[in-house]
Structure formats: structure tokens, C-alpha cells
Scaffold this active site. Structure first.
Site, PDB file in Angstrom:
ATOM      1  N   PRO A   1       0.793  -1.225   0.000  1.00 12.39           N
ATOM      2  CG  PRO A   1      -0.014  -1.019   2.167  1.00 12.39           C
ATOM      3  CD  PRO A   1       0.626  -2.005   1.224  1.00 12.39           C
ATOM      4  CG  ASN A   2      -0.225   4.256   1.411  1.00 11.45           C
ATOM      5  OD1 ASN A   2      -1.241   4.717   0.901  1.00 11.45           O
ATOM      6  ND2 ASN A   2      -0.214   3.751   2.632  1.00 11.45           N
TER       7      ASN A   2
ATOM      8  NE  ARG B   1       3.960   6.793   1.721  1.00  8.35           N
ATOM      9  CZ  ARG B   1       4.163   5.548   2.116  1.00  8.35           C
ATOM     10  NH1 ARG B   1       4.605   4.631   1.274  1.00  8.35           N
ATOM     11  NH2 ARG B   1       3.929   5.215   3.369  1.00  8.35           N
TER      12      ARG B   1
ATOM     13  CE1 TYR C   1       8.872   5.272   3.178  1.00 10.01           C
ATOM     14  CE2 TYR C   1       7.249   7.042   3.129  1.00 10.01           C
ATOM     15  CZ  TYR C   1       7.766   5.903   3.717  1.00 10.01           C
ATOM     16  OH  TYR C   1       7.177   5.381   4.847  1.00 10.01           O
TER      17      TYR C   1
ATOM     18  CG  ASN D   1       8.298  -1.857   0.442  1.00  8.59           C
ATOM     19  OD1 ASN D   1       7.752  -1.990   1.545  1.00  8.59           O
ATOM     20  ND2 ASN D   1       8.851  -0.715   0.054  1.00  8.59           N
TER      21      ASN D   1
ATOM     22  CB  ALA E   1       1.660   0.257   6.667  1.00  7.54           C
TER      23      ALA E   1
ATOM     24  CD  GLU F   1      10.076  -7.014   5.814  1.00  7.89           C
ATOM     25  OE1 GLU F   1      10.799  -7.617   6.615  1.00  7.89           O
ATOM     26  OE2 GLU F   1       9.047  -6.410   6.140  1.00  7.89           O
TER      27      GLU F   1
ATOM     28  CG  HIS G   1      10.869  -2.030   4.732  1.00  7.71           C
ATOM     29  ND1 HIS G   1       9.508  -1.892   4.527  1.00  7.71           N
ATOM     30  CD2 HIS G   1      11.031  -3.159   5.458  1.00  7.71           C
ATOM     31  CE1 HIS G   1       8.881  -2.904   5.105  1.00  7.71           C
ATOM     32  NE2 HIS G   1       9.780  -3.687   5.681  1.00  7.71           N
TER      33      HIS G   1
ATOM     34  NE  ARG H   1      10.120   6.191   8.745  1.00 10.94           N
ATOM     35  CZ  ARG H   1       9.148   6.040   7.847  1.00 10.94           C
ATOM     36  NH1 ARG H   1       9.195   5.035   6.977  1.00 10.94           N
ATOM     37  NH2 ARG H   1       8.140   6.890   7.806  1.00 10.94           N
TER      38      ARG H   1
HETATM   39  C1  DQA Z   1       8.107   1.265   3.914  1.00 13.42           C
HETATM   40  C2  DQA Z   1       8.185   1.416   5.439  1.00 13.42           C
HETATM   41  C3  DQA Z   1       6.829   1.206   6.074  1.00 13.42           C
HETATM   42  O1  DQA Z   1       6.911   1.411   7.479  1.00 13.42           O
HETATM   43  C4  DQA Z   1       5.814   2.203   5.522  1.00 13.42           C
HETATM   44  O2  DQA Z   1       4.547   1.939   6.044  1.00 13.42           O
HETATM   45  C5  DQA Z   1       5.785   2.193   4.028  1.00 13.42           C
HETATM   46  C6  DQA Z   1       7.063   2.196   3.318  1.00 13.42           C
HETATM   47  C7  DQA Z   1       9.458   1.565   3.241  1.00 13.42           C
HETATM   48  O3  DQA Z   1       9.640   1.127   2.107  1.00 13.42           O
HETATM   49  O4  DQA Z   1      10.300   2.253   3.828  1.00 13.42           O
HETATM   50  O5  DQA Z   1       4.740   2.284   3.415  1.00 13.42           O
HETATM   51  O6  DQA Z   1       7.762  -0.076   3.614  1.00 13.42           O
END
Ligand code: DQA
Length: 155
Positions: free
Chosen positions: A10-11, A18, A23, A74, A77, A98, A100, A107
Site C-alpha cells: 500500500p501507498n 509521497r 522515500y 515491500n 505498512a 523483504e 524497505h 523510525r
Molecule cells: C516502507 C516502510 C513502512 O513502514 C511504511 O509503512 C511504508 C514504506 C518503506 O519502504 O520504507 O509504506 O515499507
């Protein structure tokens, strides 16, 4: 040919605009482009998929069995919240790496725990888009060393 499924949660479709201080400014399209170039260098194929829906991530993980040798993910959240995601990864028993963009350990505390990390073969975090490329390299190495004598990691 080794087939890798790349899942973005998501996102991540909003990358580029964003929270650029966290990011960066590359779009998801830019990252996917870099990943397909790296895949070509490594001699593997990649399929990429982004969704904002937890169930769709689960469906893609289930469908990966028999069609892919590993998953680069990735989960955004969802990694912090989804036991279902953890269970899906355990169920298909494919190697998962995984990634990020940000260093989640540095964080907010709610980002320190990942259900995905508990069942992942490896985690790469904090390198921006490079996290994905490093994760792809690592995943391919894991897969190739499973199916024969281990290859050395050469830059
Ligand atoms: C993320 C880190 C997560 O905590 C966050 O919710 C994201 C992006 C990252 O790529 O740093 O959506 O996965």
C-alpha cells in the site's frame, strides 16, 4: 530461467510525491525499470505488481507457488500489521526477501516489528531504491545456491 515475483504494497504507488524526504523522489515506475534492468543483468525474469489491498497481496502470494521461484516484497505498512501476510508466506514456502526504502528500525517504534521479516529469508532496509536492487541480488543468490553449489557473490 529463474522467475521472481516483485510485490509492492500500500501507498507505494504514490512514490515520487509521497513524503520525498523519507522515500525519495523516484516513482515506482522508475524503481520497476531499474529492477528489470538488474534482472536482465542477472539473467532472471521479473513480474511486478502493486496493490493497496491486503487480500490482493495474499492472492498473488498464493498464486506464486509453481509460477515463481521467489518473492521480493515491500509490503509497506502491512508488514507491521498483517499476520495473514505472514501466514501466506509460510504457506507457500517460497523464499521471500523483504525490502524497505527507509530504515524502519530508525523510525517510529510501530515500524520496528515486521511480521514479514519473521518468515523472510532476508531483509534489506534503509537504502532507498537500492534496497530493492540489493534485495533482488540476494534473493537470486539464495535461489541459485538452493539448486546447485553456491555461487559467490560478485559485484
Ligand atoms: C516502507 C516502510 C513502512 O513502514 C511504511 O509503512 C511504508 C514504506 C518503506 O519502504 O520504507 O509504506 O515499507
Amino acid at each position: 530461467m529463474v522467475r521472481i515475483l516483485i510485490l509492492h504494497g500500500p501507498n507505494l504507488n504514490l512514490l515520487g510525491t509521497r513524503e520525498p524526504a523519507v522515500y525519495g523522489t523516484l516513482t515506482l515506475g522508475n524503481i520497476d525499470h531499474q529492477l528489470s534492468q538488474r534482472a536482465q543483468q542477472l539473467g532472471v525474469s521479473v513480474d511486478t505488481f502493486q496493490t493497496n489491498h491486503e487480500g490482493e497481496l495474499l492472492d498473488r502470494i498464493h498464486a506464486a507457488r509453481g509460477n515463481f521461484e521467489g518473492i521480493l516484497m515491500n509490503a509497506g505498512a502491512f508488514c507491521h500489521t498483517s499476520i495473514a501476510l505472514r501466514d501466506a508466506i509460510s504457506a507457500v514456502a517460497l523464499p521471500v526477501v523483504e525490502v524497505h526504502l527507509s530504515n524502519t528500525a530508525a523510525r517510529e517504534t510501530f515500524r520496528h516489528h515486521s511480521y514479514v521479516a519473521e518468515v523472510a529469508r532476508g531483509v534489506v532496509a534503509g537504502f532507498g531504491p537500492l534496497s530493492y536492487l540489493l534485495g533482488l541480488d540476494g534473493l537470486v543468490e539464495i535461489i541459485r545456491s538452493q539448486s546447485g553449489p553456491g555461487i559467490e557473490y560478485v559485484r
